[in-house]
Design an enzyme around this catalytic site. Structure first.
Site, PDB file in Angstrom:
ATOM      1  N   GLY A  39      -0.602   0.322  -4.758  1.00 49.22           N
ATOM      2  CA  GLY A  39      -1.809  -0.398  -4.381  1.00 49.22           C
ATOM      3  C   GLY A  39      -2.943  -0.064  -5.318  1.00 49.22           C
ATOM      4  O   GLY A  39      -3.304   1.106  -5.459  1.00 49.22           O
ATOM      5  N   CYS A  90       8.767 -12.160   1.644  1.00 47.61           N
ATOM      6  CA  CYS A  90       8.802 -10.962   2.491  1.00 47.61           C
ATOM      7  C   CYS A  90       7.615 -10.982   3.433  1.00 47.61           C
ATOM      8  O   CYS A  90       6.493 -11.297   3.033  1.00 47.61           O
ATOM      9  CB  CYS A  90       8.747  -9.703   1.623  1.00 47.61           C
ATOM     10  N   CYS A 109       0.809  -1.204   0.000  1.00 46.88           N
ATOM     11  CA  CYS A 109       0.000   0.000   0.000  1.00 46.88           C
ATOM     12  C   CYS A 109       0.846   1.259   0.000  1.00 46.88           C
ATOM     13  O   CYS A 109       2.076   1.223   0.113  1.00 46.88           O
ATOM     14  CB  CYS A 109      -0.937   0.018   1.205  1.00 46.88           C
ATOM     15  N   ASN A 148       1.234   1.398   6.153  1.00 44.93           N
ATOM     16  CA  ASN A 148       1.970   0.701   5.110  1.00 44.93           C
ATOM     17  C   ASN A 148       2.973  -0.232   5.783  1.00 44.93           C
ATOM     18  O   ASN A 148       3.796   0.216   6.573  1.00 44.93           O
ATOM     19  CB  ASN A 148       2.705   1.722   4.222  1.00 44.93           C
ATOM     20  N   GLY A 149       2.892  -1.507   5.479  1.00 47.19           N
ATOM     21  CA  GLY A 149       3.799  -2.476   6.086  1.00 47.19           C
ATOM     22  C   GLY A 149       3.054  -3.720   6.511  1.00 47.19           C
ATOM     23  O   GLY A 149       1.965  -4.013   6.015  1.00 47.19           O
ATOM     24  N   SER A 166       9.259  -1.566 -15.706  1.00 48.85           N
ATOM     25  CA  SER A 166      10.137  -1.549 -14.548  1.00 48.85           C
ATOM     26  C   SER A 166      11.584  -1.852 -14.897  1.00 48.85           C
ATOM     27  O   SER A 166      12.495  -1.462 -14.166  1.00 48.85           O
ATOM     28  CB  SER A 166       9.642  -2.547 -13.492  1.00 48.85           C
ATOM     29  N   TYR A 222      12.470  -1.786  -7.434  1.00 48.95           N
ATOM     30  CA  TYR A 222      11.199  -1.953  -8.144  1.00 48.95           C
ATOM     31  C   TYR A 222      10.037  -1.131  -7.594  1.00 48.95           C
ATOM     32  O   TYR A 222       9.322  -0.486  -8.347  1.00 48.95           O
ATOM     33  CB  TYR A 222      10.815  -3.433  -8.146  1.00 48.95           C
ATOM     34  N   CYS A 280      14.467 -10.943   1.282  1.00 47.07           N
ATOM     35  CA  CYS A 280      13.945 -11.686   0.136  1.00 47.07           C
ATOM     36  C   CYS A 280      15.073 -12.297  -0.697  1.00 47.07           C
ATOM     37  O   CYS A 280      14.858 -13.262  -1.430  1.00 47.07           O
ATOM     38  CB  CYS A 280      13.062 -10.801  -0.730  1.00 47.07           C
ATOM     39  N   CYS A 338      14.072  -1.143   3.183  1.00 52.93           N
ATOM     40  CA  CYS A 338      13.832  -2.171   2.167  1.00 52.93           C
ATOM     41  C   CYS A 338      14.591  -1.856   0.885  1.00 52.93           C
ATOM     42  O   CYS A 338      14.300  -0.858   0.208  1.00 52.93           O
ATOM     43  CB  CYS A 338      12.329  -2.258   1.875  1.00 52.93           C
ATOM     44  N   ASP A 398      15.210  -7.286 -16.884  1.00 55.80           N
ATOM     45  CA  ASP A 398      14.011  -7.195 -16.041  1.00 55.80           C
ATOM     46  C   ASP A 398      14.446  -6.935 -14.609  1.00 55.80           C
ATOM     47  O   ASP A 398      15.615  -7.118 -14.254  1.00 55.80           O
ATOM     48  CB  ASP A 398      13.198  -8.482 -16.143  1.00 55.80           C
ATOM     49  N   ASP A 399      13.485  -6.520 -13.770  1.00 56.72           N
ATOM     50  CA  ASP A 399      13.833  -6.182 -12.388  1.00 56.72           C
ATOM     51  C   ASP A 399      13.950  -7.407 -11.499  1.00 56.72           C
ATOM     52  O   ASP A 399      14.690  -7.401 -10.518  1.00 56.72           O
ATOM     53  CB  ASP A 399      12.798  -5.218 -11.802  1.00 56.72           C
ATOM     54  N   CYS A 405      17.258  -3.947   4.528  1.00 57.89           N
ATOM     55  CA  CYS A 405      16.545  -5.212   4.630  1.00 57.89           C
ATOM     56  C   CYS A 405      16.612  -5.866   3.256  1.00 57.89           C
ATOM     57  O   CYS A 405      16.099  -5.332   2.270  1.00 57.89           O
ATOM     58  CB  CYS A 405      15.089  -5.005   5.040  1.00 57.89           C
TER      59      CYS A 405
END
Length: 487
Positions: free
Chosen positions: A45, A404, A19, A124-125, A305, A264, A464, A258, A367-368, A461
Site C-alpha cells: 500500500g 477480486c 493494504c 487488510n481485506g 515481479s 505477486y 480471479c 489467496c 511476467d507475473d 482462493c
C-alpha cells in the site's frame, strides 16, 4: 493537505493489494518499530499510512499521512507524538472506500472509544457485505466518519453487549463476510484475527520480550523479530504482558488462502505456509517452462515481479537468463503530475531496454500477470524497437478473468483482457509471436500441491482465475455482478 494523485501514474496495469498491517506490544517506543514494519510492507500500500499508539500517561495518539512511510514516519518531530509500549499501523492502497484519490478520513487505523476504554483497528481485506451492514447501522443511529468498509467493524463493536474489547470484536467479526486480517489494540492488548478461510495473511513474531503481528514475515525481519508462526484461519490471538492467548471464535472451515500472494503480492523474501515466496516463484517459472517450451535465445524478466519466475524458466529450459529490461528505481512521486509530453512516454520512464543484450535475439519475456494488457503491449514494442527478432510472452499465473472482491484492486470484468479474449486472441492483440500462461494445475503444483488443483475442494482462493468465489460477494451481486454459471 490535499490528497495525492494515484501512486502509480505509469503502472495501472497491475493488480494492487489493498493494504498491509503491523502491530507491536511490549517494547519501548513501539511506534518506531511499527514505522519500520510498515516500511517493509510498503509494497502492499503506497497511497497513505497511519499509526496509533498508547502511553499510560498520554493515552491514545495517532498520526495519518498521505504518501510513503519513509517520507512521514521517519521524522523525529512526528514519532515523538506517538509514545508508548504498544502501537499498530496500516499502509493503504484503496479498493473499497472512496474511488477517487484517497481521503484522510479513510486512512487507517480507525479508533473508537467504548465504555470499557478505547480501541484501534487496522484491517487488510474487504468486507463483501459492507453495504448491507452500513445501511443497517445507519438506520440504527450510527454515524460514519469514513467511506471505508473497515469502519463497520468499529460500529458493530460499539453495539455489542459484551464486557471487553476482544469479545466485542468477536461479536462484530461474526457479522462480517469476506476477507479480513485484523490487527487491533487496546490500552494493554494487541489483538490479531484472520477470517475463517484465511484469505489474507497474518503472522506472529517475537521481538525481545515483546510480540509483533504482521502481514508478512519480511516486516518481522526488519525489526529483528523472530518468526513464531502464522495466525491460523479463523483464529484470534490476544497478546498481553502475560503472553499469547488463542481463541477460535468462528466455525472451522477449510482454508482458502489467496494464491496470488504466492504469485505477486508478497515480497519474495517472505515465508508463506512454510514456503519461501522466492522459491515458489522460481518453481512457477520451472513449471511454466515445462508446460510451454519455446525456441529462443534469451529469457528476460519484466522487472521486478517477473524475475524469480524468469530465473526458474531459464534454469528449466536451458535458455540463458539476462536482464534485458532495466528498471529505473528512482521514479517516485517526482512524476506524479508530468506534462502530457512526458506522460506519452509512458512505461519508458519506468523501464528501459538493454539494447546490446536484446538486439537480434528471440526473447522470452516472463511476467507475473496480464491484466488490461496495456503495459504488455508497450513493453513488446520497446523490445522490438531494440532490435529483437521475436518476442514470446510467458505469464507466471493463469489468465486473470475475474475481479477480486477480497481486498485486491481489480478492474471491472469487462476491463480484464482474459475475460474478453481467448489466449490466441490475446496473443494477436498484444502482437507477440506467442503467449502462454501457466495452467491452474501447474500453479497449484508449484505452490506445493503435488496433485494439482482439486476441483471439488481447492486449497486456495483462486477466484480471479477460476471465477469460483469462496465467499459470496453480496454487495457486488446486489449491484448486478453476475457469478460464473455452473458448469
Amino acid at each position: 493537505m490535499s490528497p495525492l494523485p494515484p501512486a502509480h501514474p505509469f503502472d495501472d496495469d497491475k493488480l494492487r493489494e489493498e493494504c498491509g498491517v503491523f502491530g507491536v506490544v511490549g517494547v519501548a517506543d513501539a511506534a518506531n518499530f511499527v514505522a519500520l514494519g510498515l516500511h517493509a510492507l510498503q509494497h502492499r500500500g503506497q497511497e497513505a499510512g497511519g499509526i496509533v499508539s498508547h502511553d499510560a500517561t498520554l493515552g491514545f495518539n495517532s498520526a495519518r499521512r498521505f504518501g510513503y512511510v519513509r517520507d512521514n514516519f521517519t521524522k523525529a518531530s512526528l514519532m515523538e507524538t506517538l509514545p508508548g509500549p504498544i502501537a499498530i499501523g496500516h499502509v493503504r492502497y484503496s479498493t473499497s472506500g472512496s474511488k477517487g484519490p484517497t481521503q484522510i478520513r479513510d486512512v487507517q487505523p480507525f479508533f473508537g472509544e467504548f465504555s470499557m476504554g478505547g480501541a484501534a483497528i487496522a484491517h487488510n481485506g474487504n468486507i463483501t457485505n459492507a453495504n448491507a451492514l452500513r445501511r443497517e447501522l445507519i438506520e440504527r443511529g450510527s454515524i460514519f466518519q469514513s467511506s471505508s468498509d473497515s469502519e463497520c467493524i468499529i460500529h458493530l463493536m460499539a453495539r455489542s453487549l459484551q464486557q471487553n474489547i476482544p469479545e466485542r470484536m468477536k461479536d462484530a467479526l461474526r457479522r462480517v463476510e469476506g476477507a479480513f486480517s485484523v490487527v487491533a489494540m487496546t490500552r494493554t492488548k494487541l489483538i490479531g484475527v484472520r477470517d475463517p478461510l484465511g484469505v489474507r495473511p497474518l503472522v506472529l513474531g517475537r521481538v525481545g520480550e515483546g510480540w509483533a503481528l504482521s502481514s508478512e514475515t519480511c516486516a518481522l525481519d526488519i525489526i529483528g523479530a523472530e518468526f513464531v508462526r502464522e495466525i491460523e484461519p479463523g483464529e484470534m490471538v490476544v497478546i498481553t504482558e502475560k503472553g499469547v492467548e488463542s481463541y477460535q471464535p468462528f466455525d472451522r472451515k477449510p482454508s482458502r488462502f489467496c494464491i496470488f500472494e504466492h504469485v505477486y503480492f508478497s515480497r519474495p523474501d517472505s515465508i508463506l505456509g512454510g514456503r519461501s515466496v522466492y522459491e515458489t516463484r522460481e518453481a512457477i517459472g520451472r513449471g511454466l517452462a515445462r508446460e510451454s517450451a519455446v525456441d529462443a535465445d534469451l529469457v528476460c524478466p519484466v522487472p521486478d515481479s517477473g524475475t524469480p519466475a524468469a530465473i526458474g524458466f531459464a534454469l528449466e529450459s536451458g535458455i540463458p537468463f539476462g536482464m534485458g529490461i532495466v528498471r529505473n528505481q528512482y521514479m517516485g512521486r517526482t512524476f506524479i503530475e508530468p506534462t502530457e509530453q512526458i506522460r506519452n512516454m509512458g512505461v519508458r520512464l519506468k523501464l528501459n531496454v538493454n539494447r546490446a543484450l536484446i538486439r537480434g535475439k528471440r526473447v522470452v519475456l516472463v511476467d507475473d500477470s496480464v491484466v488490461r494488457g496495456t503495459t504488455s503491449r508497450k513493453i513488446k514494442d520497446m523490445i522490438l524497437d531494440a532490435g529483437a527478432k521475436e518476442v514470446h510472452f510467458r505469464i507466471a499465473s493463469p489468465p486473470t478473468a475475474w475481479p477480486c472482491f477480497y481486498g485486491v484492486d481489480t478492474p471491472e470484468r469487462d476491463k480484464l483482457l482474459a475475460a474478453q479474449m481467448t489466449e490466441d486472441e490475446m496473443c494477436a492483440h498484444l502482437g507477440v509471436d506467442s503467449l502462454r500462461f501457466i495452467s491452474l494445475d501447474g500453479l497449484y503444483k508449484a505452490v506445493g500441491e503435488a496433485g494439482g488443483r482439486d476441483p471439488a475442494a481447492p486449497r486456495y482462493c483462486d477466484a480471479c482465475f477460476s471465477g469460483e468465489y469462496p465467499v459470496k460477494p453480496s454487495d457486488m451481486i446486489e449491484r448486478g455482478f453476475a457469478l460464473k454459471a455452473a458448469e
